[in-house]
Design an enzyme around this catalytic site. Structure first.
Site, short mmCIF file in Angstrom:
data_model
loop_
_atom_site.label_atom_id
_atom_site.label_comp_id
_atom_site.label_asym_id
_atom_site.label_seq_id
_atom_site.Cartn_x
_atom_site.Cartn_y
_atom_site.Cartn_z
N LYS A 220 4.67 -3.32 -2.67
CA LYS A 220 3.34 -3.92 -2.77
C LYS A 220 3.35 -5.44 -2.60
O LYS A 220 4.39 -6.09 -2.72
CB LYS A 220 2.69 -3.50 -4.10
CG LYS A 220 2.20 -2.06 -3.99
CD LYS A 220 1.32 -1.61 -5.10
CE LYS A 220 0.83 -0.19 -4.76
NZ LYS A 220 0.25 0.50 -5.90
N ARG A 254 6.30 6.02 -8.22
CA ARG A 254 5.81 6.40 -6.88
C ARG A 254 6.42 5.42 -5.88
O ARG A 254 6.13 4.23 -5.94
CB ARG A 254 4.28 6.32 -6.87
CG ARG A 254 3.63 6.73 -5.56
CD ARG A 254 2.11 6.57 -5.66
NE ARG A 254 1.45 6.98 -4.43
CZ ARG A 254 1.35 6.20 -3.35
NH1 ARG A 254 1.85 4.98 -3.35
NH2 ARG A 254 0.74 6.65 -2.27
N1 HH2 Z 1 -0.72 3.07 -4.54
C1 HH2 Z 1 -1.12 3.33 -3.28
C2 HH2 Z 1 -1.74 4.57 -2.98
N2 HH2 Z 1 -1.93 5.49 -3.92
N3 HH2 Z 1 -1.69 6.21 -6.16
C3 HH2 Z 1 -1.31 5.97 -7.43
N4 HH2 Z 1 -1.47 6.89 -8.37
N5 HH2 Z 1 -0.72 4.78 -7.78
C4 HH2 Z 1 -0.50 3.78 -6.88
O1 HH2 Z 1 0.02 2.71 -7.27
C5 HH2 Z 1 -0.90 4.01 -5.53
C6 HH2 Z 1 -1.52 5.26 -5.20
C7 HH2 Z 1 -0.88 2.33 -2.21
O2 HH2 Z 1 0.36 2.54 -1.59
P1 HH2 Z 1 0.54 3.28 -0.17
O3 HH2 Z 1 0.14 4.72 -0.27
O4 HH2 Z 1 1.89 3.06 0.35
O5 HH2 Z 1 -0.43 2.48 0.79
P2 HH2 Z 1 -1.81 2.83 1.48
O6 HH2 Z 1 -2.84 2.99 0.40
O7 HH2 Z 1 -2.07 1.64 2.37
O8 HH2 Z 1 -1.63 4.12 2.25
#
Ligand code: HH2
Length: 275
Positions: A220, A254
């Site tokens: 992040k 995660r």
């Molecule tokens: N962070 C992201 C997406 N979903 N869900 C939970 N429960 N907690 C988190 O911290 C979280 C989440 C963001 O990360 P990522 O999926 O890699 O990115 P993007 O939203 O751009 O797909």
């Protein structure tokens, strides 16, 4: 302590690794790498081989400024990957804000619904309550379009805790038992670096909410600000953050980098056992 996750009952005695599969063209960390079904499935299989305890499949980026995705498109991205992975031996979570997709994902064998809006969509609680799936309730200030413009809190830990406690109460009232509930302070979702650090320092406080505790810090922006590195080069910082999260009470981390996180947790587990 256990987490009921569809047909799986996961022990929370050891920290669990949730591997991220983004079937999106625009995710902040790995956008476009796994945007088609075949690539996403190959990536998901690799994460299982690397030791993921849970997979989290998402078809809509929630990065700051991300544009919403229509139901039809999100379904087209997520369901084929879910279907390919339901018999992989690990529970599969679907990361979505849409109650209709939650229903369809549960029908297709999802073991967890991960909702960055903590099931606040119309009828989201009704969509997930009847099946024995786990639910992840996450805190976010604002929405992805604007959440990083000016995040502000009087007391970030108290406010996030109060919000999550309210969502846990509503989920329980809808018939979702405690052993199906996961709470998540939502690192980076309407938070400055200082807010995130404060939440990480005080993470253990969220254990008193009663559910399993999940932390998502992987790659992040806060890690970019602390190291000066771009998302693909944030692996070391992400592993450090995952380890700190576990040390401070997280049951589930995660992550994008499953193998590296597993190695770090193997060391952590060994030291912990000795204690
Ligand atoms: N962070 C992201 C997406 N979903 N869900 C939970 N429960 N907690 C988190 O911290 C979280 C989440 C963001 O990360 P990522 O999926 O890699 O990115 P993007 O939203 O751009 O797909």
């Amino acid at each position: 302590m256990f987490l009921q996750c569809g047909r799986f009952r996961l022990s929370l005695e050891r920290p669990l690794v949730m591997g991220v599969v983004n079937v999106t063209p625009d995710s902040f960390s790995d956008g476009g790498l796994y945007a088609d079904t075949l690539r996403a499935v190959a990536h998901a299989r690799r994460l299982v081989e690397e030791g993921a305890d849970i997979l989290d499949i998402g078809g809509e980026s929630t990065r700051p400024g991300a544009a919403p995705v229509a139901l039809e498109e999100e379904r087209r991205r997520v369901l084929p990957v879910l279907e390919a992975m339901v018999s992989s031996g690990v529970p599969v979570s679907v990361d979505t804000r849409k109650p209709q997709l939650m229903r369809e994902a549960i029908g297709a064998g999802a073991a967890m619904i991960n909702d960055v809006t903590a099931l606040s969509g119309p009828a989201a609680l009704d969509a997930v309550a009847p099946a024995p799936v786990a639910v992840c309730l996450m805190h976010m200030q604002g929405d992805p379009g604007t959440m990083q413009l000016n995040p502000s809190y009087q007391d970030v830990v108290a406010e996030v805790s109060e919000f999550l406690s309210g969502r846990v109460a509503l989920a329980e009232r809808a018939g979702i038992a405690r052993d199906r509930i996961v709470v998540d302070p939502g690192f980076g979702f309407g938070k400055t670096v200082e807010h995130n650090l404060e939440l990480l320092r005080s993470l253990g406080e969220f254990r008193s909410l009663g559910g399993a505790l999940l932390a998502g810090l992987s790659r992040k922006a806060m890690l970019g600000k602390l190291t000066g590195r771009e998302p693909p080069e944030r692996v070391h910082a992400s592993v450090a953050a995952a380890l700190l999260a576990v040390q401070n009470g997280a049951h589930i981390v995660r992550v994008h980098d499953v193998a590296a996180t597993r190695d770090a947790l193997a060391v952590w587990n060994a030291v912990k056992r000795q204690n």
